[in-house]
Design a protein around this motif. Structure first.
Motif, PDB file in Angstrom:
ATOM      1  N   GLU A 138     -87.865  16.269   7.096  1.00 13.40           N
ATOM      2  CA  GLU A 138     -89.082  15.488   6.842  1.00 13.40           C
ATOM      3  C   GLU A 138     -89.031  14.140   7.537  1.00 13.40           C
ATOM      4  OE1 GLU A 138     -91.835  13.991   3.075  1.00 13.40           O
ATOM      5  OE2 GLU A 138     -90.212  15.461   2.779  1.00 13.40           O
ATOM      6  N   ARG A 139     -87.856  13.506   7.545  1.00  9.00           N
ATOM      7  CA  ARG A 139     -87.744  12.206   8.207  1.00  9.00           C
ATOM      8  C   ARG A 139     -88.014  12.328   9.695  1.00  9.00           C
ATOM      9  NH1 ARG A 139     -82.697  11.218   8.306  1.00  9.00           N
ATOM     10  NH2 ARG A 139     -82.982   9.127   9.185  1.00  9.00           N
ATOM     11  N   MET A 140     -87.414  13.311  10.339  1.00 10.17           N
ATOM     12  CA  MET A 140     -87.613  13.476  11.774  1.00 10.17           C
ATOM     13  C   MET A 140     -89.060  13.854  12.100  1.00 10.17           C
ATOM     14  SD  MET A 140     -84.884  12.710  13.436  1.00 10.17           S
ATOM     15  CE  MET A 140     -83.172  12.328  13.027  1.00 10.17           C
ATOM     16  N   ARG A 141     -89.666  14.670  11.250  1.00  5.88           N
ATOM     17  CA  ARG A 141     -91.057  15.051  11.491  1.00  5.88           C
ATOM     18  C   ARG A 141     -91.972  13.829  11.511  1.00  5.88           C
ATOM     19  NH1 ARG A 141     -92.156  17.894   7.075  1.00  5.88           N
ATOM     20  NH2 ARG A 141     -91.227  19.808   7.892  1.00  5.88           N
ATOM     21  N   SER A 142     -91.642  12.818  10.710  1.00 14.32           N
ATOM     22  CA  SER A 142     -92.498  11.626  10.623  1.00 14.32           C
ATOM     23  C   SER A 142     -92.521  10.829  11.925  1.00 14.32           C
ATOM     24  CB  SER A 142     -92.019  10.724   9.480  1.00 14.32           C
ATOM     25  OG  SER A 142     -90.812  10.048   9.824  1.00 14.32           O
ATOM     26  N   ILE A 143     -91.524  11.032  12.799  1.00 14.38           N
ATOM     27  CA  ILE A 143     -91.529  10.338  14.093  1.00 14.38           C
ATOM     28  C   ILE A 143     -91.771  11.326  15.235  1.00 14.38           C
ATOM     29  CG2 ILE A 143     -90.071   8.459  13.271  1.00 14.38           C
ATOM     30  CD1 ILE A 143     -87.703   9.782  14.742  1.00 14.38           C
ATOM     31  N   GLY A 144     -92.305  12.492  14.903  1.00 15.45           N
ATOM     32  CA  GLY A 144     -92.683  13.458  15.923  1.00 15.45           C
ATOM     33  C   GLY A 144     -91.583  14.365  16.399  1.00 15.45           C
ATOM     34  N   VAL A 145     -90.466  14.393  15.710  1.00  9.46           N
ATOM     35  CA  VAL A 145     -89.347  15.271  16.081  1.00  9.46           C
ATOM     36  C   VAL A 145     -89.367  16.464  15.134  1.00  9.46           C
ATOM     37  CG1 VAL A 145     -86.853  15.484  16.284  1.00  9.46           C
ATOM     38  CG2 VAL A 145     -87.980  13.341  16.937  1.00  9.46           C
ATOM     39  N   VAL A 146     -89.557  17.662  15.679  1.00  5.25           N
ATOM     40  CA  VAL A 146     -89.675  18.866  14.861  1.00  5.25           C
ATOM     41  C   VAL A 146     -88.356  19.628  14.883  1.00  5.25           C
ATOM     42  CG1 VAL A 146     -90.906  21.045  14.524  1.00  5.25           C
ATOM     43  CG2 VAL A 146     -92.136  19.018  15.352  1.00  5.25           C
ATOM     44  N   ILE A 147     -87.798  19.854  13.706  1.00  7.57           N
ATOM     45  CA  ILE A 147     -86.527  20.571  13.579  1.00  7.57           C
ATOM     46  C   ILE A 147     -86.780  22.072  13.661  1.00  7.57           C
ATOM     47  CG2 ILE A 147     -84.560  21.021  12.079  1.00  7.57           C
ATOM     48  CD1 ILE A 147     -84.755  18.160  13.225  1.00  7.57           C
ATOM     49  N   SER A 148     -85.942  22.764  14.430  1.00  6.35           N
ATOM     50  CA  SER A 148     -86.117  24.211  14.568  1.00  6.35           C
ATOM     51  C   SER A 148     -84.886  25.005  14.152  1.00  6.35           C
ATOM     52  CB  SER A 148     -86.455  24.569  16.022  1.00  6.35           C
ATOM     53  OG  SER A 148     -85.354  24.274  16.879  1.00  6.35           O
ATOM     54  N   THR A 149     -83.693  24.397  14.236  1.00  7.22           N
ATOM     55  CA  THR A 149     -82.470  25.164  14.016  1.00  7.22           C
ATOM     56  C   THR A 149     -81.426  24.330  13.293  1.00  7.22           C
ATOM     57  OG1 THR A 149     -82.870  26.306  16.127  1.00  7.22           O
ATOM     58  CG2 THR A 149     -80.694  26.584  15.136  1.00  7.22           C
ATOM     59  N   THR A 193     -86.855  21.293  18.491  1.00  7.68           N
ATOM     60  CA  THR A 193     -87.403  22.427  19.230  1.00  7.68           C
ATOM     61  C   THR A 193     -86.980  22.448  20.695  1.00  7.68           C
ATOM     62  OG1 THR A 193     -89.421  21.123  19.534  1.00  7.68           O
ATOM     63  CG2 THR A 193     -89.419  22.731  17.736  1.00  7.68           C
ATOM     64  N   ASP A 194     -86.498  21.313  21.215  1.00  4.81           N
ATOM     65  CA  ASP A 194     -85.980  21.258  22.587  1.00  4.81           C
ATOM     66  C   ASP A 194     -84.483  21.540  22.634  1.00  4.81           C
ATOM     67  OD1 ASP A 194     -88.468  20.598  23.709  1.00  4.81           O
ATOM     68  OD2 ASP A 194     -88.162  18.471  23.237  1.00  4.81           O
ATOM     69  N   ARG A 195     -83.939  21.993  21.508  1.00  3.75           N
ATOM     70  CA  ARG A 195     -82.511  22.291  21.358  1.00  3.75           C
ATOM     71  C   ARG A 195     -81.674  21.021  21.533  1.00  3.75           C
ATOM     72  NH1 ARG A 195     -79.924  26.108  18.436  1.00  3.75           N
ATOM     73  NH2 ARG A 195     -77.793  26.354  19.200  1.00  3.75           N
ATOM     74  N   ARG A 196     -82.240  19.899  21.164  1.00  2.15           N
ATOM     75  CA  ARG A 196     -81.529  18.630  21.198  1.00  2.15           C
ATOM     76  C   ARG A 196     -80.915  18.364  19.826  1.00  2.15           C
ATOM     77  NH1 ARG A 196     -84.763  12.953  21.524  1.00  2.15           N
ATOM     78  NH2 ARG A 196     -85.896  14.136  19.914  1.00  2.15           N
ATOM     79  N   PRO A 197     -79.615  18.092  19.740  1.00  7.29           N
ATOM     80  CA  PRO A 197     -79.021  17.770  18.441  1.00  7.29           C
ATOM     81  C   PRO A 197     -79.528  16.406  17.958  1.00  7.29           C
ATOM     82  CG  PRO A 197     -77.339  18.357  20.070  1.00  7.29           C
ATOM     83  CD  PRO A 197     -78.605  18.127  20.817  1.00  7.29           C
ATOM     84  N   ARG A 220     -70.723  17.052  19.832  1.00  8.23           N
ATOM     85  CA  ARG A 220     -71.637  17.801  18.964  1.00  8.23           C
ATOM     86  C   ARG A 220     -73.077  17.320  19.109  1.00  8.23           C
ATOM     87  NH1 ARG A 220     -67.959  17.465  13.607  1.00  8.23           N
ATOM     88  NH2 ARG A 220     -69.989  17.579  12.557  1.00  8.23           N
ATOM     89  N   LEU A 221     -73.260  16.017  19.393  1.00  6.70           N
ATOM     90  CA  LEU A 221     -74.610  15.462  19.525  1.00  6.70           C
ATOM     91  C   LEU A 221     -75.105  15.452  20.972  1.00  6.70           C
ATOM     92  CD1 LEU A 221     -74.391  12.458  17.038  1.00  6.70           C
ATOM     93  CD2 LEU A 221     -75.716  14.572  16.747  1.00  6.70           C
ATOM     94  N   ALA A 222     -74.295  15.945  21.901  1.00  8.33           N
ATOM     95  CA  ALA A 222     -74.665  15.981  23.329  1.00  8.33           C
ATOM     96  C   ALA A 222     -75.004  14.580  23.843  1.00  8.33           C
ATOM     97  CB  ALA A 222     -75.828  16.935  23.565  1.00  8.33           C
TER      98      ALA A 222
END
Length: 252
Positions: free
Chosen positions: A177-188, A224-228, A122-124
């Motif tokens: 919000e946690r992921m955004r703080s380290i530059g990871v933007v959630i898209s899906t 946004t890179d479709r990375r789990p 699931r996490l690739a």
């Protein structure tokens, strides 16, 4: 006009007998095999009919004992909607004020937990890759209403202030919000709901009986890179919560 499914007809007949007082509150119903013969249906049909009445709060299944009549219980609505929760201050979201909504939670995290095969898929990532595993117990009015087991790959968060979801400067802020703080933007966010029956461990934590119906939701969150970047298994007791999905619409 489509014919009513057999199990719904049986459920309606049993409901009428229960409401008429044939079996009073707390009484044990006849064995399912006996009722199946009485109604001229298969055991699977009778099982589905009784499951329907358990969902409605008229019956209660007790593992190894049978099925009993209980007072009808209101199923409170639980709305799952990222749209509603966007910008909220906690993982419970802005809908926390909704009646029956979880208003507290307990969490326990472990670091460097090897990913089992199913979680790794699931996490690739590769099986055995290190993750942070967090177990949540959500409460409403002091009663347990939801369980969740979350997995985050340490390749994403290791060495950052957010490696532990419930500690640090963004404790309790939620994955987005946690992921955004380290530059990871959630898209899906992808959720796969499935009906299941409570295990002994789940029943103990939720205050229900083993074998009671639950809704299991397999959730995976992607950037946004479709990375789990997170996946979780959520368990909600069906007898207490009616789960509703709400979708926002972007007009052209």
């Amino acid at each position: 006009m489509p014919r009513e499914a057999p199990y719904l007809a049986v459920a309606a007949a049993l409901r009428a007998r229960i409401l008429a007082g044939e079996w009073p509150m707390g009484a044990r119903l006849p064995a399912r095999a006996r009722l199946a013969v009485e109604y001229g249906v298969g055991r699977n049909v009778m099982q589905r009919a009784m499951d329907r009445l358990i969902i409605d709060g008229l019956l209660e299944g007790r593992a190894g004992s049978g099925t009993y009549v209980r007072a009808p219980r209101e199923r409170l609505r639980l709305i799952r909607s990222r749209h509603r929760e966007r910008g909220a201050d906690s993982p419970l979201g802005s809908a926390m004020r909704e009646r029956g909504r979880a208003d507290a939670w307990d969490a326990h995290s472990r670091v460097r937990v090897p990913a089992p095969d199913a979680i790794a898929e699931r996490l690739a990532i590769s099986p055995g890759d290190r993750c942070v595993r967090t177990h949540y117990e959500f409460l409403a009015d002091g009663h347990p209403v939801q369980l969740s087991a979350s997995w985050e790959p340490m390749a994403v968060t290791d060495g950052t202030p957010i490696v532990l979801p419930e500690r640090g400067p963004l404790a309790g802020k939620g994955v987005v919000e946690r992921m955004r703080s380290i530059g990871v933007v959630i898209s899906t966010v992808v959720e796969v709901p499935r009906p299941a029956r409570a295990t002994q461990a789940q029943a103990n934590l939720l205050g229900i009986s083993p074998g009671d119906l639950v809704l299991q939701i397999e959730r995976t969150i992607y950037d946004t890179d479709r990375r789990p970047v997170e996946t979780a298994d959520i368990v909600i007791p069906d007898v207490r919560r009616e789960v509703v999905y709400e979708f926002g619409v972007d007009w052209p």
